[in-house]
Each structure stands twice: as C-alpha cells, then as structure tokens.
Design an enzyme around this catalytic site. Structure first.
Site, short mmCIF file in Angstrom:
data_model
loop_
_atom_site.label_atom_id
_atom_site.label_comp_id
_atom_site.label_asym_id
_atom_site.label_seq_id
_atom_site.Cartn_x
_atom_site.Cartn_y
_atom_site.Cartn_z
N GLU A 41 0.87 -1.09 0.03
CA GLU A 41 -0.02 0.12 0.10
C GLU A 41 0.92 1.30 0.16
O GLU A 41 1.89 1.34 0.73
CB GLU A 41 -0.93 -0.05 1.28
CG GLU A 41 -1.81 1.14 1.42
CD GLU A 41 -2.65 0.66 2.53
OE1 GLU A 41 -3.56 1.82 2.77
OE2 GLU A 41 -2.49 -0.17 3.40
N LYS A 109 -9.09 3.47 -2.41
CA LYS A 109 -9.45 2.93 -1.28
C LYS A 109 -10.78 3.48 -0.67
O LYS A 109 -10.91 4.60 -0.47
CB LYS A 109 -8.39 3.19 -0.15
CG LYS A 109 -8.52 2.21 1.07
CD LYS A 109 -7.28 2.21 2.10
CE LYS A 109 -7.35 1.61 3.35
NZ LYS A 109 -6.26 1.52 4.17
N CYS A 142 -5.77 -2.94 1.54
CA CYS A 142 -5.66 -3.14 3.02
C CYS A 142 -6.87 -3.23 3.76
O CYS A 142 -7.82 -4.21 3.50
CB CYS A 142 -5.04 -1.95 3.62
SG CYS A 142 -4.13 -2.45 5.32
#
Length: 252
Positions: A41, A109, A142
């Site tokens: 990430e 994200k 994540c």
C-alpha cells in the site's frame, strides 16, 4: 495462473529506492513465470510518510511510464499502491499496469483506516474489475479486504481473484493469518495480500504477506522479513467453493 507479491521495507520517501525495488521484484517475478506482481500500500512514497501534494502523484505521472516499461520487459502485470493527487484531493490509490506496460485498472481505497487516513485522504466510491489471464480481478486496499460485504459484492460481479496492497501493522496479526483466508474461503475468491515488513516511524509492520486460494488454502506466506512470494492458483473445485451467498437465509 501464477501470481507474485513483494514484501519489503518501506522506501520511506525515497522514490528512486522504491522504483528500483519494484523493478527488481518485477524482473524476478517475470523470470519465474508470474503473470502479476502485487506491491504494498502507498509504496510511493511509503505508507507512514507526511503525505502532501508535494509527494503525491497524479495518475499520469512519468513514474508509471517507467514502471510500465519494467512490467512489459518482465511480461508481468504490476499492482502498486500510491498516494494519488487529483486536483485538491489526495486518494489512497492502486494502479495495475498490464503485462504490456499499459494502464489496465485504477482503484481508490473505500475503507479509510483510522483518523490519520481519514485526515489525509478522500475515500473512493467505486469498485474496479478487469480480466487478467484466466481470472476476473478486483483491486482492494488493506482495510477494504476485511469487510465481507465488499468481498461478497465483488464475487457477485464475477470476481475470482482480489489483489490487495496493504500496510498492516502490529497488533493486527490476525488479518493475514485468519481474516484473509476466511474471506477467500467464504466467498470463493483468491486473495493476494502484499504487506510491508520492518518499521517506519512509529509503526511496526507485521509482514506475513499471504497468497490464498479460492478454497481458503494458504498457498504461500511470508515471515517478518523481505520476501518475494510466488504461487500458482489451483483449479477451482466447484464442490469446495462456498455456496453461502446463495444459501443465506435473511432473518428480519
């Protein structure tokens, strides 16, 4: 399909070091026959950095041309997390450069983790899916992968593999060891979960990156130090794929 991930120390704002590591990992993954490599990430500039418009990148930044050349040379797709600058906003993003070096997919994200991420980034609001090799792939980042509803929604769209750059720190060791395999098993998708290791500022990363097959089987798992993982996804065995999404009884 043969997949790879790179687990490494954060480049900590050193762009040249970040690019050299990505290029070396791509060359090795490609030489071993991998069709895609997943990096952690916000690899550019590093997760626990002071993110600002000065070190965030636009989606058309020249670094992606350089990385595209490396992907094409290795004949291996690259999935890499980065801090994306778009006008006045910054996103925690991931890009997929195809095995020909051309941009194949871009994702922001959705589930920002904790007050720091929510202060730094604007949340994404869309899934992305695309074909790669024999799989239908989605990108998550994540914390996204810990939400069953997202995995279920992607599986309903026909997704068979999820590539997830991550920056998972202690004390959340259960995510790679338990949550990711459970998500894969419960929804019949393979997951490539690429983490950092070592320390960056006040964060200690737990490593333990993992490649999990569609029946929840752990195909490869790293320890707490840098590692290049390579694994072949097994043939999907329909009798072993979870049917819980179809079987769910909704109780009001």
């Amino acid at each position: 399909m043969r997949l790879a991930l790179w687990q490494g120390y954060s480049p900590a704002g050193d762009r040249d070091a970040a690019l050299l590591q990505a290029e070396a990992a791509l060359a090795s993954a490609g030489a071993l026959g991998a069709q895609a490599l997943v990096m952690p990430e916000t690899w550019l500039p590093g997760y626990n950095q002071d993110i600002s418009p000065n070190n965030a990148l636009s989606a058309d930044d020249p670094v992606f041309t350089r990385l595209g050349r490396a992907a094409a040379s290795a004949d291996c797709a690259l999935i890499l997390g980065y801090a994306e600058r778009d006008g006045d906003h910054i996103y925690n993003a991931a890009i997929c450069l195809g095995p020909d070096g051309e941009p194949l997919a871009h994702y922001r994200k959705i589930q920002l983790f904790g007050p720091r991420e929510r202060a730094l980034y604007r949340a994404g609001d869309a899934y992305v899916t695309f074909p790669l090799g024999a799989e239908t792939v989605a990108l998550l980042i994540c914390y996204d992968v810990e939400f069953s509803s997202h995995i279920s929604s992607l599986r309903a769209k026909g997704v068979t593999a999820i590539f997830a750059p991550t920056a998972n720190m202690t004390p959340f060791e259960h995510v790679s060891r338990a949550t990711v395999p459970a998500m894969a098993a419960n929804h019949g998708v393979s997951i490539v979960y690429a983490n950092y290791c070592g320390s960056e500022g006040d964060l200690d990363y737990q490593g333990h990156s993992v490649i999990v097959g569609p029946h929840g089987e752990v195909l490869a798992q790293a320890g707490p130090t840098p590692a290049l993982l390579i694994a072949d996804l097994p043939a999907r065995r329909p009798a072993y794929i979870s049917s819980q999404n179809a079987d769910l009884r909704v109780i009001e």
